[in-house]
Design a protein around this motif. Structure first.
Motif, PDB file in Angstrom:
ATOM      1  N   THR A   1      60.160  24.845  21.351  1.00 37.49           N
ATOM      2  CA  THR A   1      61.231  25.576  20.678  1.00 37.49           C
ATOM      3  C   THR A   1      62.168  26.244  21.669  1.00 37.49           C
ATOM      4  N   ALA A   2      63.283  26.705  21.154  1.00 33.43           N
ATOM      5  CA  ALA A   2      64.229  27.461  21.979  1.00 33.43           C
ATOM      6  C   ALA A   2      63.580  28.718  22.527  1.00 33.43           C
ATOM      7  N   GLU A   3      62.678  29.323  21.751  1.00 34.05           N
ATOM      8  CA  GLU A   3      61.979  30.526  22.223  1.00 34.05           C
ATOM      9  C   GLU A   3      61.102  30.217  23.425  1.00 34.05           C
ATOM     10  N   ASP A   4      60.544  29.002  23.485  1.00 34.69           N
ATOM     11  CA  ASP A   4      59.744  28.615  24.659  1.00 34.69           C
ATOM     12  C   ASP A   4      60.603  28.622  25.918  1.00 34.69           C
ATOM     13  N   PHE A   5      61.807  28.095  25.805  1.00 30.42           N
ATOM     14  CA  PHE A   5      62.703  28.102  26.959  1.00 30.42           C
ATOM     15  C   PHE A   5      63.112  29.532  27.309  1.00 30.42           C
ATOM     16  N   LEU A   6      63.414  30.309  26.295  1.00 27.22           N
ATOM     17  CA  LEU A   6      63.833  31.688  26.521  1.00 27.22           C
ATOM     18  C   LEU A   6      62.751  32.466  27.267  1.00 27.22           C
ATOM     19  N   ALA A   7      61.504  32.349  26.803  1.00 31.45           N
ATOM     20  CA  ALA A   7      60.397  33.063  27.438  1.00 31.45           C
ATOM     21  C   ALA A   7      60.146  32.541  28.857  1.00 31.45           C
ATOM     22  N   SER A   8      60.329  31.243  29.058  1.00 24.04           N
ATOM     23  CA  SER A   8      60.125  30.670  30.388  1.00 24.04           C
ATOM     24  C   SER A   8      61.180  31.162  31.365  1.00 24.04           C
ATOM     25  N   PHE A   9      62.421  31.240  30.919  1.00 23.93           N
ATOM     26  CA  PHE A   9      63.480  31.752  31.779  1.00 23.93           C
ATOM     27  C   PHE A   9      63.233  33.218  32.117  1.00 23.93           C
ATOM     28  N   GLN A  10      62.758  33.969  31.146  1.00 21.82           N
ATOM     29  CA  GLN A  10      62.436  35.373  31.416  1.00 21.82           C
ATOM     30  C   GLN A  10      61.310  35.465  32.443  1.00 21.82           C
ATOM     31  N   ARG A  11      60.326  34.575  32.301  1.00 23.70           N
ATOM     32  CA  ARG A  11      59.202  34.606  33.227  1.00 23.70           C
ATOM     33  C   ARG A  11      59.630  34.370  34.670  1.00 23.70           C
ATOM     34  N   ILE A  12      60.406  33.297  34.915  1.00 20.83           N
ATOM     35  CA  ILE A  12      60.763  32.980  36.296  1.00 20.83           C
ATOM     36  C   ILE A  12      61.667  34.047  36.907  1.00 20.83           C
ATOM     37  N   LEU A  13      62.432  34.746  36.056  1.00 15.59           N
ATOM     38  CA  LEU A  13      63.324  35.792  36.558  1.00 15.59           C
ATOM     39  C   LEU A  13      62.645  37.148  36.682  1.00 15.59           C
TER      40      LEU A  13
END
Length: 544
Positions: free
Chosen positions: A119-131
């Protein structure tokens, strides 16, 4: 479906002095491992080093990248022939008239390997994680194109909702950039932009903890064309075709074994014995022999990258720019690629390869032993007298050693200085480089061939791959300024000025522009070379 057992592979591992027929003693057909693998559509790939990890947000090397690219997929993927962006998890996207807002529409059949929807939320959470600063990812700055991403990563912005990522619904992802970036979609295949399964990370020790067992077989959940089945350290990593991948009907390989053989001689021996379909590299002396006797097995193609030495500018005597420049001018690059590397490389007299985004660097340095000696004398070391013995670090590989020995001799001959050589295994070498536990260190950069900024931003202050400790505010300003400008003369002028500063201060010593050379069995079909050395594993197949 035939598979190659662990026991069998233990017999393949020593390869250096055994014939393929001995491996299959007692078998009437005397099959090689490649013959057996062909029947099962299992590709046998030399991977160079043992991977340090399989976490997309942590890894920094090519050996890890090639495996991770089979296990995860981003919003887009790159065509393995010409590297143009194709739909990945995002089946389509559009960009706003001002070029800053991209809206991605995720396909409904994208699945994690556990069957859950991506989902889009998976990408959102992943981007938050790497940053997230606590993760301390060396790859985080790959996301700095996004509004607010750098501020969040550097702790200047606490609220991630203020960063330019939005998920209006489960299948829509909106990304707002700081500035128009026409090549942005092509960047989204990079490991930094890959999604990771947050629930799995939480179950195995936390989202921002490094080195947790979430990347081990049985734990790792991905969304790529393959899934992780086995990881036998220093033996192989085996990935199998994913039953949940959205485009699985076009994936022809049943599996891939990545075999870490760090030295090119035993790897080439493994290839000759029929134990590998593809090598990661090739011993330098063998290139001419294969050109002459078996050119159909040899691949030599350009690569978008540069081989260089990093200099720790905080370690004496390299705090003095004259010393750094002296070392750079004392290297005969033409002789290096003609007599030492001999694999189609081009000598590098600047840092950015010509032609990237229409850019051709106008600042160059050359081979100037007399000038190098003058600089060293000005720094207080006439004819090398009083110069401390310094060390050059490289990761364990014969080709790196041969290059280091050649340059060691050039520095001795031209500057009368002693440089000690020492090598470390891949994982230790990466730590030493990132922690700046070195004086001079072998380095390499392979990046997307779309824009000169992808090269020059590497040495901006605080950038994850800037392991030199060098910082120059004017250089930072010019690279940042170029990011705000449209394509044209003014933008290219910023790059010219920035690279001139880099070559003046010389925190690095460019040596040559890469070419890739490897061996490939003729039964591998639908294979294609490209400027990033991406393996076309989601399209390749084996002729039985």
């Amino acid at each position: 479906m035939p598979v190659i057992s662990c026991q069998f592979w233990r017999r393949v591992w020593w390869l250096s002095g055994m014939s393929a027929c001995l491996l299959m003693a007692g078998c009437a057909m005397r099959e090689t491992p490649v013959m057996q693998a062909d029947r099962g559509q299992i590709l046998l790939v030399g991977n160079g080093a043992e991977p340090s990890d399989l976490d997309p947000h942590i890894i920094t090397g090519i050996p890890e990248r090639d495996i991770v690219n089979t296990l995860f997929e981003g919003l887009v993927r790159l065509d393995p022939r010409d590297l143009h962006p194709q739909p990945g998890v995002a089946e389509s996207w559009e960009v706003s008239p001002d070029g800053r807002v991209y809206t991605f529409h995720l396909r409904g059949d994208a699945r994690w390997s556990n069957g859950e929807p991506v989902t889009a939320e998976d990408f959102l959470a992943s981007f938050q994680r790497i940053l997230t600063p606590a993760l301390a990812s060396e790859n985080a700055d790959q996301l700095y194109y996004v509004a607010g991403a750098e501020d969040f990563n550097k702790g200047r912005l606490a609220d991630f909702s203020q960063v330019g990522f939005k998920a209006p619904d489960r299948s829509t992802l909106q990304i707002t950039l700081q500035n128009p970036t026409p090549f942005f979609p092509a960047l989204l295949s990079d490991r930094s932009w890959l999604p990771v399964p947050m629930a799995v990370l939480k179950r195995f020790g936390g989202v921002t903890r490094r080195g947790t067992p979430w990347t081990r077989p049985g734990n790792l959940v991905g969304n790529g064309p393959f899934v992780l089945r086995e990881w036998k350290p220093n033996q192989y990593v085996f990935v199998a075709r994913s039953p949940t991948y959205w485009d699985r009907q076009h994936v022809k390989l049943a599996g891939i074994r990545f075999v870490p053989i760090e030295q090119p001689e035993p790897e080439e021996a493994a290839f000759r014995a029929g134990a590998l379909h593809k090598t990661e590299t090739l011993p330098i002396p063998k290139i001419a022999e294969y050109r002459r006797t078996q050119p159909d097995l040899l691949h030599v193609t350009p690569l978008s990258g540069v081989y260089f030495y990093s200099i720790n500018v905080h370690r004496p005597p390299f705090t003095d720019v004259r010393v750094r420049r002296a070392l750079a001018l004392a290297v005969d690059r033409d002789a290096l690629v003609r007599e030492v590397t001999r694999g189609g490389q081009k000598p590098a007299f600047n840092f950015t390869p010509d032609g990237i985004g229409g850019y051709v660097c106008q600042t160059h340095f050359g081979y100037d032993p007399a000038g190098a000696r003058r600089l060293l004398a000005e720094a207080g070391y006439p004819d090398g007298r009083g110069f401390p013995k310094v060390s050059l670090l490289y990761n364990t590989l014969d080709s790196h050693q041969v290059i280091a020995e050649a340059i060691q001799q050039m520095w001795k001959r031209n500057l009368n200085i002693e440089v000690g050589l020492y090598n470390q295994e891949w994982k230790v070498y990466l730590d030493s480089m990132h922690l700046r536990n070195y004086q001079i260190c072998r380095a390499g950069l392979v990046v997307d061939p779309y824009d000169p900024s992808l090269y020059l931003r590497t040495f901006t202050t605080g950038y994850g791959y800037n392991d030199t400790g060098w910082s120059n505010p004017e250089y930072d300003r010019l690279v940042a300024r170029a990011a705000t400008l449209p394509a044209g003369a003014e933008r290219l002028a910023c790059f010219q000025q920035a690279e001139a500063i880099l070559l003046r201060d010389m925190p690095i010593i460019p040596l040559y522009f890469y070419a890739q050379h490897y061996l490939l069995q003729p039964d591998v079909r639908d294979w294609s070379d490209n400027l990033l050395a991406f393996l076309p594993t989601d399209r390749a197949w084996l002729r039985d």
